[in-house]
Structure formats: structure tokens, C-alpha cells
Design an enzyme around this catalytic site. Sequence first.
Site, mmCIF file in Angstrom:
data_model
loop_
_atom_site.group_PDB
_atom_site.id
_atom_site.type_symbol
_atom_site.label_atom_id
_atom_site.label_comp_id
_atom_site.label_asym_id
_atom_site.label_seq_id
_atom_site.Cartn_x
_atom_site.Cartn_y
_atom_site.Cartn_z
ATOM 1 N N ALA A 617 0.717 -1.301 0.085
ATOM 2 C CA ALA A 617 0.016 0.086 0.117
ATOM 3 C C ALA A 617 0.788 1.212 0.045
ATOM 4 O O ALA A 617 1.737 1.200 0.871
ATOM 5 C CB ALA A 617 -0.876 -0.222 1.200
ATOM 6 N N GLY A 618 0.693 2.162 -1.117
ATOM 7 C CA GLY A 618 1.307 3.466 -0.934
ATOM 8 C C GLY A 618 0.510 4.514 -0.613
ATOM 9 O O GLY A 618 -0.698 4.232 -0.150
ATOM 10 N N GLU A 619 1.060 5.848 -0.460
ATOM 11 C CA GLU A 619 0.656 6.932 -0.055
ATOM 12 C C GLU A 619 -0.850 7.139 -1.191
ATOM 13 O O GLU A 619 -1.728 7.540 -0.748
ATOM 14 C CB GLU A 619 1.195 8.037 0.160
ATOM 15 C CG GLU A 619 0.645 9.414 0.299
ATOM 16 C CD GLU A 619 -0.009 9.752 1.549
ATOM 17 O OE1 GLU A 619 0.175 8.769 2.384
ATOM 18 O OE2 GLU A 619 -0.867 10.562 1.329
ATOM 19 N N GLY A 621 -2.279 5.039 -3.260
ATOM 20 C CA GLY A 621 -3.254 3.887 -3.808
ATOM 21 C C GLY A 621 -2.252 2.706 -3.590
ATOM 22 O O GLY A 621 -1.109 2.646 -2.966
ATOM 23 N N VAL A 623 -0.104 -0.826 -4.446
ATOM 24 C CA VAL A 623 0.910 -1.079 -5.211
ATOM 25 C C VAL A 623 0.392 -2.748 -5.809
ATOM 26 O O VAL A 623 0.488 -3.369 -4.891
ATOM 27 C CB VAL A 623 2.303 -1.070 -4.536
ATOM 28 C CG1 VAL A 623 3.445 -1.321 -5.783
ATOM 29 C CG2 VAL A 623 2.378 0.333 -4.063
ATOM 30 N N LYS A 641 2.185 0.931 -9.305
ATOM 31 C CA LYS A 641 1.682 1.705 -8.339
ATOM 32 C C LYS A 641 0.519 2.619 -8.988
ATOM 33 O O LYS A 641 0.472 3.100 -10.167
ATOM 34 C CB LYS A 641 2.811 2.919 -7.979
ATOM 35 C CG LYS A 641 3.897 2.133 -7.094
ATOM 36 C CD LYS A 641 4.709 3.263 -6.736
ATOM 37 C CE LYS A 641 5.968 2.655 -5.868
ATOM 38 N NZ LYS A 641 6.771 3.820 -5.280
ATOM 39 N N ASP A 734 15.658 10.396 2.259
ATOM 40 C CA ASP A 734 15.036 9.274 2.876
ATOM 41 C C ASP A 734 15.455 7.827 2.691
ATOM 42 O O ASP A 734 14.784 6.752 2.544
ATOM 43 C CB ASP A 734 13.569 9.197 2.588
ATOM 44 C CG ASP A 734 12.692 8.530 3.522
ATOM 45 O OD1 ASP A 734 13.077 8.311 4.631
ATOM 46 O OD2 ASP A 734 11.364 8.413 3.265
HETATM 47 P P1 AMP Z 1 6.016 2.576 -1.997
HETATM 48 O O1 AMP Z 1 4.908 3.488 -1.890
HETATM 49 O O2 AMP Z 1 6.837 2.812 -2.839
HETATM 50 O O3 AMP Z 1 6.803 2.906 -0.432
HETATM 51 O O4 AMP Z 1 5.546 1.064 -2.060
HETATM 52 C C1 AMP Z 1 4.928 0.304 -0.987
HETATM 53 C C2 AMP Z 1 5.392 -1.041 -0.668
HETATM 54 O O5 AMP Z 1 4.959 -1.809 -2.182
HETATM 55 C C3 AMP Z 1 6.791 -1.467 -0.545
HETATM 56 O O6 AMP Z 1 7.170 -1.247 0.867
HETATM 57 C C4 AMP Z 1 7.004 -2.521 -1.197
HETATM 58 O O7 AMP Z 1 6.494 -3.569 -0.423
HETATM 59 C C5 AMP Z 1 5.960 -2.837 -2.244
HETATM 60 N N1 AMP Z 1 6.738 -2.294 -3.375
HETATM 61 C C6 AMP Z 1 6.772 -0.951 -4.085
HETATM 62 N N2 AMP Z 1 7.386 -1.347 -5.208
HETATM 63 C C7 AMP Z 1 7.912 -2.516 -5.357
HETATM 64 C C8 AMP Z 1 8.657 -3.278 -6.551
HETATM 65 N N3 AMP Z 1 9.059 -2.555 -7.475
HETATM 66 N N4 AMP Z 1 8.415 -4.592 -6.401
HETATM 67 C C9 AMP Z 1 8.056 -5.070 -5.282
HETATM 68 N N5 AMP Z 1 7.420 -4.632 -4.365
HETATM 69 C C10 AMP Z 1 7.183 -3.100 -4.337
#
Ligand code: AMP
Length: 976
Positions: A617-619, A621, A623, A641, A734
Site C-alpha cells: 500500500a502506497g500513499e 493507492g 501497489v 503503483k 529518505d
Molecule cells: P512505496 O509506495 O514505494 O513505498 O511502496 C509500498 C510497498 O509496495 C513497498 O514497501 C513494497 O513492499 C511494495 N513495492 C513497491 N514497489 C515495488 C517493486 N518494484 N517490487 C516489489 N514490491 C514493491
Amino acid sequence: AKCGLLVVPLIKRKLKEEKAFSVIVNLLDSRSVMGDLGWVAYPKNGWEEIGEVDEDYAPIHTYQVCRVMEQNQNNWLHTNWILTEGAQRVYIELKFTLRDCNSLPGGVGTCKETFNMYYYETDDRAMKESRYIKVDTIAADESFTELDLGDRVMKLNTEVRDLGPLSRKGFYLAFQDLGACIALVSVRVFYKRCPFLVKSLAEFPDTIPGSEASQLVEVVGHCINNSMPLYEPPRMHCSADGEWLVPIGKCVCKPGFEEMSGYCQGKKRKSPSCSKCPPHSVARQTGATSCSCEDEYHKIDSDPPNMACTRPPSAPRNAISNVNETSVFLEWSIPMETGGRKDVRYNILCSRVLPDGRGLEECGPNVRFLPRRVGLSNTSVMVADLQSHTNYSFLLEAVNGVSEMAKDYTKQYVTLNVTTNQAAPSPVSVVRKGYTGKSSIGLSWAEPDRPNGIILEYEIKYFEKEQDSSYTIIKSKETEMVVEGLKASSVYIFQVRARTSAGYGAFSRRFEFQTSPYLTATSERAQASIIAVAITLALVLLAVVAGFLLSGRRCGYSKAKQDPEEEKMHFHNGHIKFPGVRTYIDPLTYEDPNQAVHEFAQEIDVSFISIERIIGAGEFGEVCCGPLRLPGKREIQVAIKTLKAGYTEQQRRDFLWEASIMGQFNHPNIIRLEGVVTKSKPVMIITEYMENGSLDTFLKKNDGQFTVIQLVGMLRGIASGMRYLSDMGYVHRDLAARNILVNSNLVCKVSDFGLSRVLEDDAEAAYTTRGGKIPIRWTAPEAIAYRKFTSASDVWSYGIVMWEVMSYGERPYWEMSNQDVIKAVEENYRLPGPMDCPEALYHLMMDCWQRERTNRPKFDEIVCLLDKLIRNPSSLKKLVNSSHRVSNLLVEHASAEGDCSARTKSVGEWLDSIKMGRYTELFVEGGYSSLEMVTQMTSEDLRRVGVNLAGHQKKIITSIQEMRVHMNNTNSPINI
Ligand code: AMP
């Protein structure tokens, strides 16, 4: 699965049907617990239990939470302690309902459509929240709307996840809600067993599967009464799904017995008439009903009664080997003596001869035997995939049906010693395209699967498509390179091959990439600014390099001189590039942010993407992940994403900001952008998929599982990615293990770009007194105090990442509050060395945490130092002094002077390195406590301290002379 509010057709995850064979053992079933479940909710006003009963008045334990309109939700529900009963892999089945955010009055607001599941393994009931490891983000196949509620249709979702390898007695599960509307109706935890089985007259015991989903546990069966193995003991394999698979061998009824309904029952015998005993057997008395074998002769039950007694065969004869690179063909003749039997078979035992007479080591499973290793009926075998330049010893054994009965085995085998040759590296399998310009294409590739030696360089061959009569070859020492001087809008064919001291490997297959058609006005502006910056940078770098040469600075961050080989490397290995140094362009310099996105990111048509499942889950929406099939290209797995529906223009801009930054990078340790989807909704960012997810979770999951070299390899990758970013002029702000992703080859890549993400997305970020959110534990003091973010502050964060890696995902400064962390760091206290951390790495961390930012090492120095440690693993043997490891107490930071001297090699280390460590005490007692003093020693001095053996004196004097030469050349202390 549903991914947020996506309109793309989704492939539903189908649960594998449980096979009839397996036995399912429930470790927890919330539906069958009659009394109180005893689960704990935190905070108290989060998850609440709704007591209901089913039609049979049995209690249904439903937990629900629905605080969708309130900000910053973080509601936890912990189960009680679940015993594993020895299972190493368990399954968790969740039944739940989830409300569709769109159906809520007032729009989506802060509403989420997922929740997270965590676990924590422990041998007792003691619970430590900080050690919870994420299992997965759970989303609904179907979420319900108010309409559904009105219709009284309950959309119950079932999701199953597996957990393993487990190694403790039990574990806790926890469910984290970040603002969704969920009712958790049941939780079932179970594992599967392979049940007791009788097959082919053999019994196989009830067996617990292995810890890995793909693992098969080999089980040797016992032949049932009156039966015996045919050739070899019967075996079956217990799969993770509790199924018995791959039967090998079988049992047959002993002579005099026959198989009836799965049992061996005695045959009716005719009364025997008197006859002569067969050869090599005698009757012990007149009228005996059976004959006994002579000494050293044997009979097995399946031999007919009138067959002669037999003995084991002699050794195979005329054994020869034929080496072809890393394969060996072994051939032999049948033994002189077959023992009177026709069932002679051959077995091979392969051992690697360890250097320095350290004995033999059995060849691992990677060595292939064709047709097989044991039970060969032919007199030859091919052994492939051995290591190059390595001595092997093959033991060739002849056996027959009575070998097991023979006492003396030494007569039956022959040994063959073989040295493999050098072999060229295997072909590079994939070449990827990175940043593409009008006249240039960035390429990257991975090292061949079997390098068979140290890769000296790569050769890149390219030509314009259909013009293969003339081609160009360029070389690179790195696994990436920018090919320049290409025609705009043209398709080129690229092939890459590796070279070791054994020569070139075969070229990879052909990869087709196209240059960009034209430059937009802005990109031309950008290009012009790149060139201007490049020229300035080139001049500055030239001055710096000249400075290096004049001042004698080397790649470590000590004051030693650069050796000429490394100088050359600096110019060729890509991180100081002449010409064409690229710099990062701040997307803010574009008037229209959309233009920045399309400048740096390729637009991808949504029809080329399928979404298979949610991974995080990202900020903005969820993933998700799934395959990307671009026309004419190989299908690849990507992370997707998404930007949730109902976004504002500002949110869309912030979301795509990350792509505008990521698209400018092309490096094997930076997460690669595949493209963006902006022409349809939802808006998406497509990146390469990293199978092992984020580094912090990955390390916690694999606590203590890696070698130091593997950990240093990961750190090297991160440092190399950061070196690239700082060379590009990009400050990350970060850098933390949670923002590093790990792929299936343990390659670590830096991710999470864009300032807005630091401010908003990172749960670790806290508001400072000067405003703005900062991840305190990872941030350098000057960045916290007055927002001085530079590559040097990234180096501080890198030191914290090193600490996280070496402590397998421990939280920096444990449970200390942010305020206490700021205060402690200000007072010059630093994190202690993690357990089992090599001293050299801890010194590097401490250097990254120098208060004065100019005293911190640069990323290129960090990469260089880590490379040295990897090349010389013995330098990692010395672990951090235990006084530095007082658990969760901070240590006082040493002065810069102290740290430098700590990196200087000690007399003991030097003597160890030339295998003369036994004299350390004598040297120190004799007053030679530093290498500077040692370099003044003469042979007479050596004798005086007590080195009396002429050979040892010679060895030590030679090393001292080498040191003197080094010191004269470099005018510096001796460095590790
Ligand atoms: P983020 O919004 O980039 O912090 O992504 C949220 C979470 O999604 C991360 O902590 C990962 O667990 C997963 N994630 C994001 N990008 C990837 C990727 N390219 N491959 C695998 N998992 C991902």
C-alpha cells in the site's frame, strides 16, 4: 483481486484445491473456539469483537473496525500464541468483508481498501511488538457497497496466505488496519501433513512437509514383512501441499513369498528331491534341505536355489578421464571379477580437493551426472558443471547384488584425480535498455550465470538493424554503458559477451532497441543544460583527478596514494565519465509537470498490463504486480503503483513526480522505471518488480540466514546506487532499509524518490521544531537542525542502513523516542556495533556518523572500501569488540583521529596475513607495536625478538621490504 478502484480486467487468484491425499491439521480455527478468543485490540477503540451466534448457537467471533473518516488510523489486533506443532510452513485462511470506499458518503476521504497481516515467531508467550514481520497486504476480491447492504447480500472474501520457514515453537498473528471498513469473520491457521502410506509394499510414515513451498522432503520407506528392496530402498517425497510425490524404487516379496492384496504371503512348496549343491556352496550335513555358501561367497534371497553362491565384483579397470573445460567424461572397463553375477552396477562419488591440503569436500547438488550418479549399468558417465581450475577426486565403485554383504570394500573401487580447465563465461542472458536519447541508448545487463572466473570486461557489439555487414564493438568493465553516436529514430541490434582470463564467452542473443525520434524544445533546453553542466563537471573532475594524482589520494578515504591500476579504473569503470556526465534535472524546472513526466518516462498503453495481485500500500493507492507485455518484447513482471480515484490535480502531480525523477536514472542498483500510464485511468507508474520486497522486512524474515559476504554484497549494491545518485547531483533524503527493494538474486535497489514522499508517505517521518517531516532516526544532525540535506547527509543515512542490514532489520535506536535520539546524537553518542558485525564495517558506519559532514566518506570511497573487503574476506573476520555491543546502549563516538588509526593494520593482523601470527606476542613484547616500527627491523632484530627459523625470517623480511616499498610510494600508513 481488486486493486483499489481499477477498471483493468483482473485475474482472480484461485486457491489451489487441497488434494485428497493431504491431511489438514488446524492449529487455530476461530469458528470452533467456544469461549473467549482472548485476542487483544490496540488501541481499545479500534478493532472490536462483535459477539454473534450461528444457527446452532455456536459463537461466531467477528472482529470489526470502520474508522474510515478519521485521519492516521493504526489499529492492531493480536491473536493469542499459536503453537506450530513442529510445522515449518503454515497456511492462514481469512474470511472477511470489506467496504468499497466509493460507496461511502462524502467520497473516499482517508478510506482504505486493504489491511495488513503480520506475524511474530517466538519460543514462549512473550510478545515484542517491534519484531512483527509483514506477511502481506490483504485486499478483497469483492468489496460491498451500501446497495449490497440494502440487498442483504454479504460479500464474504476468503484469502489464504502461507507462512514459512518457521523455526520457533509458536507465533502470533496481528492484523493492522490503516483506515478501512473491515469485518474479520474467521481466521483459520492450519498446516498439511503427508499421511501414513503403504505403496509398492513399502510403508511411509506420517510426515510433516519442509519449510519451503517448493521443497520435497525425501522419506525412505520400510519394506513390509517378508518383502525386500529391489535394487535400492524405496523412497517417496512429501510436498508442501501434504502430497506424496515422485516414488523411487520399490519392494518385492522375498523368495518363497508372493504378493497377495498388498501383502507377501508364503508359497506352497513341493517336497525337494536330493541334488548337488551349486558351485561355491556346501551342504552342512547329509540330507540337508539347503546349501550354505563358502567363505566370502553370498547369496541373496532373490537368487534361485540352484544358482551358485557369488561375491562382490573387483574394482573397475582401465579408468580414464577426459576433461573438456568444466566437464569430465569418465570411462572404464568392466571389473576383472564380476563375482559370478550379472547385476554389476557402478556408483560415482565426486569430491572437490580443497586447497592447501585441507582435505576433500563432496561435490554439491549443482554438479550434473549424465545419465546419473549411482546404479550405472554402462561403463561411462559425463560429469558436468564443475568449477573451473579445480582439482576433483572421483571414486568409481563397482557393486553387485551381494556387495552389501561383503565385509571388505577397499578392493572394489578405483580413484581418478582430475583438474578441470579454464572455461569461458556463459552467455549474458538479458540486455536491458535504460535512458534513451536521440543519439544514445543506455544499456545494462546482469553478470552471466556461470562466470567461471573473474570477469575482466564486457564487449558490446552493435549495428543498425539489417546493416549487419558493418558493426561496432565497444568495451565496458561495468554491467552498464551508454552507447553514443547513434542515428535518431533508428533500430539497433545489441549483443553483449563477457571475457575472463579464459577468453570470451558466447554473445548474448540479439536485443533490438530504438533511439528517440526527436528532441522537444524543453529537452533540448535540458540537453543544453546537461552539456553545460557536463563540461563544468568534467573540468571540476579533471581538477579533482589531477588533485588526486598530485596529492596522492587513493580510493580509500585514507591519505594513501592512488595506485596506477585504480586510476585507470576510475576513468574506465564508468563513474567518472568523460565526456557526457549526466546530471539530475529537477522536474520543478519544467513549467508544465506533465511535460517533465513525458520527457523522462515512456507512456505505456494500459492494455499491455495485467494486474494480478496487490503487494503493498502506497500513499496514493495500492501497489500491485503483474506481467507487462510490450509489443515485440519479452514479457516481464512489473510493479504497478496506482493513483486512487478522486485525486486532486496536486495529488496527481505529486504522484507522477516520482516517475519524472526515477526515469532519469539508469543504474543496476536503482529501481528501473518501465513507464507511466497517464492517458487512461487509473494513472499508474510501472517499475521493475522486486520479488523480495523491501529490505527491512526481508532481513527480519531471514534473520541470521546470510553470510557476511552476502550482507556486504547487498551494502555494496546500495552504496553503488547511491554513488550514482550523488554523481547525478540527486539527494535522496529518505535512505533507509524500508526504501530499498530486493530482487530474487539479492540485488538491492534504491527506491522511493521525490521530496513529497519524504514529507507525506514515510510513517517514520516526524515533524521537527522547524516544521517539515523528517525520518529522525535516519537523518544527519545538520539536516534535522537546519534542513541541510546533501549527499553527505545521505551518507549518514547510509551508515544507519548499514547498521540495519548488519542487525537484520533491527530498529535503529530501538524504542528510544525521537527526541531522545536527537539528544543522544547531539551528545556524540552513536549506535553500538550489531552482533557479529565485522569491525571494518562498524568503523565505516562510525565514519558515516561523523558530526562534521565533510569528514564523512563519499559514496565512491564507500564502494571502493566495500570492494576491497569483498576481495579480501579475511579482513571481515575480526568482529566488533564485545564492549561495543552492549545491547541497546549507545557508544560514545571516537574522534576522527582515533577512527583513522583504527583503520591502520595492526602488527598482529599483518603477521596473520602472512601466516606468521604465532610471533605476534614476541613482536609486541620486543617493543614492535606498530607497523611503522616494524618497517625499521633488520634480520638481527628479528632474531632478537625470537624468530629463529631461517624460513620464517625470510618470509617476514620479504614482507617488511614490500611494506617499505609501499610506504615510500604512498607516504601513508598501511591500510587494511
Ligand atoms: P512505496 O509506495 O514505494 O513505498 O511502496 C509500498 C510497498 O509496495 C513497498 O514497501 C513494497 O513492499 C511494495 N513495492 C513497491 N514497489 C515495488 C517493486 N518494484 N517490487 C516489489 N514490491 C514493491
